[in-house]
Design a protein around this motif. Sequence first.
Motif, short mmCIF file in Angstrom:
data_model
loop_
_atom_site.label_atom_id
_atom_site.label_comp_id
_atom_site.label_asym_id
_atom_site.label_seq_id
_atom_site.Cartn_x
_atom_site.Cartn_y
_atom_site.Cartn_z
N LYS A 1 7.37 0.57 18.84
CA LYS A 1 6.62 -0.70 18.15
C LYS A 1 6.71 -0.76 16.63
O LYS A 1 7.42 0.08 15.97
CB LYS A 1 4.86 -0.10 18.09
CG LYS A 1 4.30 0.30 19.40
CD LYS A 1 2.85 0.67 19.41
CE LYS A 1 2.30 0.99 20.73
NZ LYS A 1 1.10 1.38 20.60
N ILE A 2 6.66 -2.19 16.54
CA ILE A 2 7.31 -2.54 14.88
C ILE A 2 5.99 -2.57 14.15
O ILE A 2 4.82 -3.23 14.75
CB ILE A 2 7.84 -3.82 15.08
CG1 ILE A 2 9.01 -3.57 15.73
CG2 ILE A 2 8.18 -4.21 13.53
CD1 ILE A 2 10.03 -5.25 15.60
N LYS A 3 5.56 -1.67 13.16
CA LYS A 3 4.45 -1.96 12.55
C LYS A 3 4.51 -3.11 11.57
O LYS A 3 5.25 -3.83 11.12
CB LYS A 3 4.40 -0.60 11.39
CG LYS A 3 4.31 0.70 12.24
CD LYS A 3 3.11 0.95 12.69
CE LYS A 3 2.83 2.29 13.47
NZ LYS A 3 1.71 2.37 14.10
N ALA A 4 3.17 -3.41 11.00
CA ALA A 4 3.09 -4.74 10.32
C ALA A 4 3.58 -4.53 8.92
O ALA A 4 3.85 -3.48 8.43
CB ALA A 4 1.39 -5.18 10.00
N ASN A 5 4.03 -5.59 8.34
CA ASN A 5 4.64 -5.50 7.04
C ASN A 5 3.76 -5.60 6.09
O ASN A 5 3.14 -6.66 5.66
CB ASN A 5 5.84 -6.74 7.01
CG ASN A 5 6.38 -6.65 5.58
OD1 ASN A 5 6.34 -5.79 4.72
ND2 ASN A 5 7.39 -7.69 5.63
N LEU A 6 3.19 -4.39 5.57
CA LEU A 6 2.17 -4.29 4.69
C LEU A 6 2.76 -4.54 3.11
O LEU A 6 2.00 -4.99 2.23
CB LEU A 6 1.60 -2.92 4.32
CG LEU A 6 1.04 -2.49 6.00
CD1 LEU A 6 0.54 -1.00 5.79
CD2 LEU A 6 -0.18 -3.24 6.19
N SER B 1 4.45 -1.35 -7.63
CA SER B 1 3.08 -0.73 -7.54
C SER B 1 2.56 -0.30 -8.76
O SER B 1 3.19 0.06 -9.82
CB SER B 1 3.28 0.72 -6.58
OG SER B 1 1.96 1.26 -6.61
N VAL B 2 1.36 -0.53 -8.87
CA VAL B 2 0.53 -0.42 -10.43
C VAL B 2 0.26 1.18 -10.54
O VAL B 2 0.14 1.61 -11.51
CB VAL B 2 -0.96 -1.06 -10.28
CG1 VAL B 2 -1.59 -0.92 -11.48
CG2 VAL B 2 -0.66 -2.65 -9.91
N MET B 3 0.14 1.96 -9.40
CA MET B 3 -0.48 3.35 -9.33
C MET B 3 0.84 4.23 -8.87
O MET B 3 1.48 3.72 -7.79
CB MET B 3 -1.64 3.78 -8.78
CG MET B 3 -2.77 3.17 -9.59
SD MET B 3 -4.40 3.41 -8.63
CE MET B 3 -4.31 5.00 -8.41
N PRO B 4 1.22 5.35 -9.48
CA PRO B 4 2.36 6.12 -8.52
C PRO B 4 1.66 6.77 -7.06
O PRO B 4 0.39 6.70 -7.06
CB PRO B 4 2.56 7.30 -9.56
CG PRO B 4 1.76 6.99 -10.69
CD PRO B 4 0.78 5.90 -10.38
N ASN B 5 2.75 6.94 -6.15
CA ASN B 5 2.29 7.56 -4.92
C ASN B 5 1.41 6.48 -4.35
O ASN B 5 0.71 6.77 -3.30
CB ASN B 5 1.71 8.68 -5.13
CG ASN B 5 2.83 9.95 -5.72
OD1 ASN B 5 3.98 9.82 -5.66
ND2 ASN B 5 2.06 10.57 -6.59
N GLY C 1 -3.70 6.69 1.09
CA GLY C 1 -3.33 5.41 0.85
C GLY C 1 -1.96 5.16 0.63
O GLY C 1 -1.75 3.68 0.12
N LEU C 2 -1.24 5.85 1.01
CA LEU C 2 0.15 5.74 0.67
C LEU C 2 0.86 4.89 1.85
O LEU C 2 0.36 5.01 2.91
CB LEU C 2 0.84 7.09 0.70
CG LEU C 2 2.60 6.96 0.62
CD1 LEU C 2 2.98 6.60 -0.60
CD2 LEU C 2 3.10 8.31 1.26
#
Length: 149
Positions: free
Chosen positions: A65-70, A77-81, A141-142
């Motif tokens: 399966k190909i996952k959605a391109n999030l 990114s504003v926050m690390p990790n 949330g990663l």
Amino acid sequence: MERIKEVYEEHKHRYGYRRITAQLQHEGLKINHKKVKRLMTKMYLYVIAIRRKYKYSSYRGIVGKIKANLIKRSFKSVMPNRKWYSDVKEFHLNGEKLYLSPIMDGCTQEIISYTLSRRPVLKQVMDMLEHAYKKYPSLNGLIFHTDQG
């Protein structure tokens, strides 16, 4: 024509019209690449074809399966990790191939984890992920983004 033949012989029949033109222009002759090509054809000077080495490509079409391109090309990114990126890169060192598989954080551009291998195998990627998850055990949330290969 004589100088074209000399350059051709000098480089063991491996220089084509583009490289011969560059060589002649470097020596100060004003000559067009089309003219060199025409003269080489007239003199039956052809380049020895050198077989290219096989280049590794991990892409084998659609597997699973190909996952959605999030990410949607928003790599910062504003926050690390929150966004991690990974890929397998091939390097040539001393006639040998090495494969680097790093994980990079989208905020700090820090390399979280990496592995080196002589062959691109699944174990290399799994080891890289294990090192990363030992370093950061809770990653709610990663988004982990890789190419589809």
